[in-house]
Design a protein around this motif. Sequence first.
Motif, mmCIF file in Angstrom:
data_model
loop_
_atom_site.group_PDB
_atom_site.id
_atom_site.type_symbol
_atom_site.label_atom_id
_atom_site.label_comp_id
_atom_site.label_asym_id
_atom_site.label_seq_id
_atom_site.Cartn_x
_atom_site.Cartn_y
_atom_site.Cartn_z
ATOM 1 N N ASP A 72 0.823 -1.212 0.000
ATOM 2 C CA ASP A 72 0.000 0.000 0.000
ATOM 3 C C ASP A 72 0.858 1.263 0.000
ATOM 4 O O ASP A 72 0.500 2.265 -0.633
ATOM 5 C CB ASP A 72 -0.930 0.006 1.216
ATOM 6 N N ALA A 73 1.986 1.227 0.698
ATOM 7 C CA ALA A 73 2.866 2.398 0.730
ATOM 8 C C ALA A 73 3.431 2.687 -0.655
ATOM 9 O O ALA A 73 3.476 3.846 -1.094
ATOM 10 C CB ALA A 73 3.996 2.180 1.735
ATOM 11 N N LEU A 74 3.855 1.653 -1.360
ATOM 12 C CA LEU A 74 4.393 1.844 -2.706
ATOM 13 C C LEU A 74 3.313 2.349 -3.657
ATOM 14 O O LEU A 74 3.548 3.267 -4.450
ATOM 15 C CB LEU A 74 4.987 0.537 -3.230
ATOM 16 N N GLN A 75 2.129 1.754 -3.583
ATOM 17 C CA GLN A 75 1.041 2.188 -4.463
ATOM 18 C C GLN A 75 0.673 3.646 -4.206
ATOM 19 O O GLN A 75 0.413 4.402 -5.142
ATOM 20 C CB GLN A 75 -0.182 1.291 -4.273
ATOM 21 N N ALA A 76 0.664 4.040 -2.940
ATOM 22 C CA ALA A 76 0.308 5.417 -2.601
ATOM 23 C C ALA A 76 1.400 6.403 -2.999
ATOM 24 O O ALA A 76 1.116 7.565 -3.299
ATOM 25 C CB ALA A 76 0.035 5.527 -1.101
ATOM 26 N N GLY A 77 2.649 5.941 -3.005
ATOM 27 C CA GLY A 77 3.756 6.861 -3.232
ATOM 28 C C GLY A 77 4.247 6.960 -4.655
ATOM 29 O O GLY A 77 5.003 7.879 -4.984
ATOM 30 N N LEU A 78 3.843 6.023 -5.520
ATOM 31 C CA LEU A 78 4.337 6.059 -6.893
ATOM 32 C C LEU A 78 3.866 7.328 -7.599
ATOM 33 O O LEU A 78 2.689 7.684 -7.533
ATOM 34 C CB LEU A 78 3.851 4.832 -7.670
ATOM 35 N N PRO A 79 4.773 8.020 -8.286
ATOM 36 C CA PRO A 79 4.379 9.259 -8.970
ATOM 37 C C PRO A 79 3.507 8.976 -10.181
ATOM 38 O O PRO A 79 3.577 7.898 -10.782
ATOM 39 C CB PRO A 79 5.728 9.858 -9.399
ATOM 40 N N LYS A 80 2.696 9.940 -10.539
ATOM 41 C CA LYS A 80 1.902 9.832 -11.754
ATOM 42 C C LYS A 80 2.826 9.922 -12.970
ATOM 43 O O LYS A 80 3.802 10.674 -12.957
ATOM 44 C CB LYS A 80 0.864 10.958 -11.823
ATOM 45 N N PRO A 81 2.530 9.157 -14.022
ATOM 46 C CA PRO A 81 3.368 9.240 -15.229
ATOM 47 C C PRO A 81 3.400 10.657 -15.786
ATOM 48 O O PRO A 81 2.384 11.361 -15.798
ATOM 49 C CB PRO A 81 2.669 8.278 -16.207
ATOM 50 N N GLU A 82 4.577 11.080 -16.221
ATOM 51 C CA GLU A 82 4.704 12.404 -16.809
ATOM 52 C C GLU A 82 4.197 12.386 -18.247
ATOM 53 O O GLU A 82 3.988 11.331 -18.847
ATOM 54 C CB GLU A 82 6.173 12.851 -16.768
ATOM 55 N N ASP A 83 4.025 13.586 -18.797
ATOM 56 C CA ASP A 83 3.592 13.685 -20.188
ATOM 57 C C ASP A 83 4.691 13.184 -21.117
ATOM 58 O O ASP A 83 5.882 13.215 -20.783
ATOM 59 C CB ASP A 83 3.262 15.139 -20.537
ATOM 60 N N VAL A 84 4.271 12.736 -22.291
ATOM 61 C CA VAL A 84 5.235 12.303 -23.293
ATOM 62 C C VAL A 84 6.036 13.518 -23.756
ATOM 63 O O VAL A 84 5.456 14.531 -24.149
ATOM 64 C CB VAL A 84 4.509 11.663 -24.499
ATOM 65 N N PRO A 85 7.362 13.458 -23.684
ATOM 66 C CA PRO A 85 8.153 14.613 -24.122
ATOM 67 C C PRO A 85 8.060 14.815 -25.631
ATOM 68 O O PRO A 85 7.837 13.864 -26.380
ATOM 69 C CB PRO A 85 9.583 14.239 -23.702
ATOM 70 N N ASP A 86 8.215 16.045 -26.070
ATOM 71 C CA ASP A 86 8.235 16.355 -27.501
ATOM 72 C C ASP A 86 9.360 17.349 -27.741
ATOM 73 O O ASP A 86 9.168 18.558 -27.690
ATOM 74 C CB ASP A 86 6.891 16.924 -27.954
ATOM 75 N N CYS A 87 10.553 16.796 -27.979
ATOM 76 C CA CYS A 87 11.755 17.621 -28.144
ATOM 77 C C CYS A 87 12.141 17.793 -29.610
ATOM 78 O O CYS A 87 13.197 18.354 -29.906
ATOM 79 C CB CYS A 87 12.922 17.004 -27.379
ATOM 80 N N GLY A 88 11.323 17.269 -30.523
ATOM 81 C CA GLY A 88 11.583 17.474 -31.938
ATOM 82 C C GLY A 88 12.147 16.288 -32.676
ATOM 83 O O GLY A 88 12.162 16.272 -33.908
ATOM 84 N N SER A 89 12.641 15.281 -31.950
ATOM 85 C CA SER A 89 13.157 14.076 -32.601
ATOM 86 C C SER A 89 13.004 12.904 -31.647
ATOM 87 O O SER A 89 12.941 13.088 -30.422
ATOM 88 C CB SER A 89 14.633 14.238 -32.988
ATOM 89 N N VAL A 90 12.959 11.703 -32.213
ATOM 90 C CA VAL A 90 12.827 10.511 -31.378
ATOM 91 C C VAL A 90 14.014 10.389 -30.431
ATOM 92 O O VAL A 90 13.852 10.059 -29.249
ATOM 93 C CB VAL A 90 12.700 9.248 -32.256
ATOM 94 N N ARG A 91 15.206 10.645 -30.932
ATOM 95 C CA ARG A 91 16.402 10.521 -30.089
ATOM 96 C C ARG A 91 16.303 11.428 -28.866
ATOM 97 O O ARG A 91 16.525 10.990 -27.731
ATOM 98 C CB ARG A 91 17.653 10.872 -30.894
#
Length: 204
Positions: A72-91
Amino acid sequence: MVTSRWTAAPSRAASSRRRGPVLERAILDSALEQLSTVGWSGLTMEGVAAGAQTGKAAVYRRWPSKQDLVVDALQAGLPKPEDVPDCGSVREDLLQMCRQMRSAMTSRTGYALMSVIHECDMATAKRFQEVIVAGVIEPSVELIRQVVQRGVERGEVRSAATDEFVCDVIPAMMMYRSKVCASEWPDEEFTRLIDQVVMPMLRP
């Protein structure tokens, strides 16, 4: 009858005693702190109770075992996924994804999770497998898949590269090298991983 100031104090303390979700949050926070500092082997229900400033009975009433509490501690503490980055290239997108994953791994919850992965025996680790897969691996792989799919649409990446095995490479390598090689993943290792391993698999 005269009431002394010594009998009034416990009444005030009792009225401010934490209950319900507030107390549960304090216990879960204490469990994460214990995991991230003394590890799975060093975590005790007594230590968690002390960190939460409550009694051991309050912990056991809610979580009958150490494993139940840690799940329960791990489930409560896991961060929400961040947005998909868009830096202009796959790399560049994948490099940014790697940095985001490193930040999660070096957070308090990340250290707590790593202590479970590193210290638990196989039988105990199975208890946490669902938490790790659902809370860490699957969200990371899905973000990578979205980055790769966007690369396909740009013409940077071959169409078959969204295969699950390809998308597993980055989190698998990070987990392996963190656990087996004690890597802290400096930026230069990310660059080598993306340039020498991942991009050759993705290019048309």
